[in-house]
Design an enzyme around this catalytic site. Structure first.
Site, PDB file in Angstrom:
ATOM      1  N   ARG A  50       0.546  -1.249   0.306  1.00 30.76           N
ATOM      2  CA  ARG A  50       0.206  -0.335   0.359  1.00 30.76           C
ATOM      3  C   ARG A  50       0.941   1.504   0.151  1.00 30.76           C
ATOM      4  O   ARG A  50       1.455   1.745   0.679  1.00 30.76           O
ATOM      5  CB  ARG A  50      -0.652  -0.236   1.366  1.00 30.76           C
ATOM      6  CG  ARG A  50      -2.208  -0.993   1.373  1.00 30.76           C
ATOM      7  CD  ARG A  50      -2.931  -1.015   2.808  1.00 30.76           C
ATOM      8  NE  ARG A  50      -1.812  -1.297   3.139  1.00 30.76           N
ATOM      9  CZ  ARG A  50      -3.442  -1.865   4.867  1.00 30.76           C
ATOM     10  NH1 ARG A  50      -3.504  -0.962   4.607  1.00 30.76           N
ATOM     11  NH2 ARG A  50      -1.875  -1.924   6.005  1.00 30.76           N
TER      12      ARG A  50
ATOM     13  N   ASP B 287       2.707   5.018  -0.021  1.00 28.88           N
ATOM     14  CA  ASP B 287       1.161   6.256  -0.436  1.00 28.88           C
ATOM     15  C   ASP B 287       1.639   7.195  -0.738  1.00 28.88           C
ATOM     16  O   ASP B 287       1.477   7.149  -2.440  1.00 28.88           O
ATOM     17  CB  ASP B 287       2.809   6.808   1.055  1.00 28.88           C
ATOM     18  CG  ASP B 287       2.343   6.365   2.541  1.00 28.88           C
ATOM     19  OD1 ASP B 287       1.634   5.054   2.705  1.00 28.88           O
ATOM     20  OD2 ASP B 287       3.697   5.988   3.263  1.00 28.88           O
TER      21      ASP B 287
ATOM     22  N   TYR C  60      13.296  -1.041  -2.819  1.00 24.21           N
ATOM     23  CA  TYR C  60      12.087   0.091  -3.047  1.00 24.21           C
ATOM     24  C   TYR C  60      13.771   1.079  -3.058  1.00 24.21           C
ATOM     25  O   TYR C  60      15.149   0.293  -2.703  1.00 24.21           O
ATOM     26  CB  TYR C  60      12.125   0.829  -1.355  1.00 24.21           C
ATOM     27  CG  TYR C  60      11.235  -0.002  -1.220  1.00 24.21           C
ATOM     28  CD1 TYR C  60       9.717   1.350  -2.059  1.00 24.21           C
ATOM     29  CD2 TYR C  60      10.384  -0.816  -0.212  1.00 24.21           C
ATOM     30  CE1 TYR C  60       8.172   1.023  -1.435  1.00 24.21           C
ATOM     31  CE2 TYR C  60       8.765  -0.829   0.175  1.00 24.21           C
ATOM     32  CZ  TYR C  60       7.833   0.316  -0.437  1.00 24.21           C
ATOM     33  OH  TYR C  60       6.464  -0.218  -0.605  1.00 24.21           O
TER      34      TYR C  60
ATOM     35  N   ARG D  63      11.293   6.412   3.811  1.00 18.47           N
ATOM     36  CA  ARG D  63      11.684   7.993   3.289  1.00 18.47           C
ATOM     37  C   ARG D  63      12.174   8.032   4.665  1.00 18.47           C
ATOM     38  O   ARG D  63      13.198   9.197   4.783  1.00 18.47           O
ATOM     39  CB  ARG D  63      10.166   8.402   3.596  1.00 18.47           C
ATOM     40  CG  ARG D  63       9.954   7.845   2.241  1.00 18.47           C
ATOM     41  CD  ARG D  63       8.132   8.237   1.938  1.00 18.47           C
ATOM     42  NE  ARG D  63       7.606  10.182   2.421  1.00 18.47           N
ATOM     43  CZ  ARG D  63       6.946  10.541   2.821  1.00 18.47           C
ATOM     44  NH1 ARG D  63       5.957   9.270   2.590  1.00 18.47           N
ATOM     45  NH2 ARG D  63       6.946  11.836   2.575  1.00 18.47           N
TER      46      ARG D  63
END
Length: 281
Positions: free
Chosen positions: A74, A76, A134, A221
């Site tokens: 999911r 952002d 990522y 992040r």
């Protein structure tokens, strides 16, 4: 982990209680790429358009069914993906490999189904996932680039990549990453395993690539923002090790902007070689 040839991806999830499509339906596996700039994230929400909503509406038009698309992740608002995996159950008799072509005529241009296939028996996009890759990208130049700016965060101060690499080593292994979870995280456990972290300069870009068995809400992040601050000298080295030890979010840096983050791939059993490919020099 230096010996990447020994990489073995283990699932964090218990088997899903519903791993098979309903009778009369087939399960299709989709690999989805999208530019998340204009979306409120993957998950369907009331406050704006989502990737899941766009896919479900396109599939409903294609199949004539009300369908639910299950995603592996999911992401952002503002986060991008090159290889998010999803599955959908449908009674349609469209050849699996043709679904991507048909869907792409119905989807907006910033969402593309790169591959479609019939899912293996028992496949579940979320619960069968063994790992994710990522990548976070900083544009490290005096002035922000004009082309590709929606996929980078700007850092005008010089970044010491070697300093960032040394700091990133503390992330490797299995740890309680509670300090890296933003408020609002619904994770039942904050323990995760990171197999590989690479910090690399490519011209004006500084890329942080991470492979783990899963990630907490805003975890990548937060680690990117921390490495940026260590790289510019605004935060002392050792911050990540201290935060893992104490669980203190305040020991870490800021949450880097969403625009710099891309989900590169979701990995399943047998994808170890595919994982290694993202870490070539």
């Amino acid at each position: 982990m230096d010996n990447m040839q020994a990489l073995r991806l283990e699932s964090r999830h218990r088997p899903s209680p519903v791993d098979h499509p309903p009778q009369g339906k087939r399960r299709y596996k989709l690999i989805v790429e999208y530019d998340g700039t204009a979306y409120c994230g993957w998950q369907r929400q009331a406050n704006g358009p989502s990737i899941q909503q766009a896919l479900e509406e396109a599939l409903a038009r294609l199949t004539g069914e009300a369908v639910s698309v299950v995603g592996s992740s999911r992401t952002d608002a503002g986060v991008h993906a090159r290889g998010l995996c999803a599955h959908v159950d449908s009674a349609a008799r469209i050849p699996p490999e043709k679904i991507s072509f048909a869907l792409n005529t119905l989807l907006p241009p910033d969402i593309r189904v790169r591959e479609s296939s019939e899912a293996p028996c028992g496949f579940h996009a979320r619960y069968a996932a063994r790992g994710k890759v990522y990548r976070y990208v900083f544009c490290n130049a005096r002035h922000m680039c004009a082309i590709g700016r929606q996929y980078r965060a700007h850092v005008p101060l010089p970044l010491d990549v070697e300093r960032m690499r040394l700091e990133a080593q503390s992330l490797l292994g299995t740890h309680d990453f509670s300090a890296f979870a933003a408020s609002g995280s619904e994770a039942q456990s904050t323990v995760r395993t990171l197999y590989r972290v690479q910090v690399q300069r490519r011209g004006e870009d500084v890329e942080i690539t991470v492979l783990g068995d899963g990630f907490l809400y805003n975890m990548v992040r937060i680690l990117a923002g921390t490495l940026e601050e260590v790289g510019t000298g605004r935060r002392e080295p050792g911050a990540i090790a201290r935060a893992i030890h104490t669980g203190d979010r305040l020991a870490l840096g800021h949450t880097a902007p969403a625009c710099g983050l891309t989900l590169m791939a979701v990995l399943y059993g047998g994808d170890e070689e595919a994982a290694l490919a993202y870490f070539k020099e």
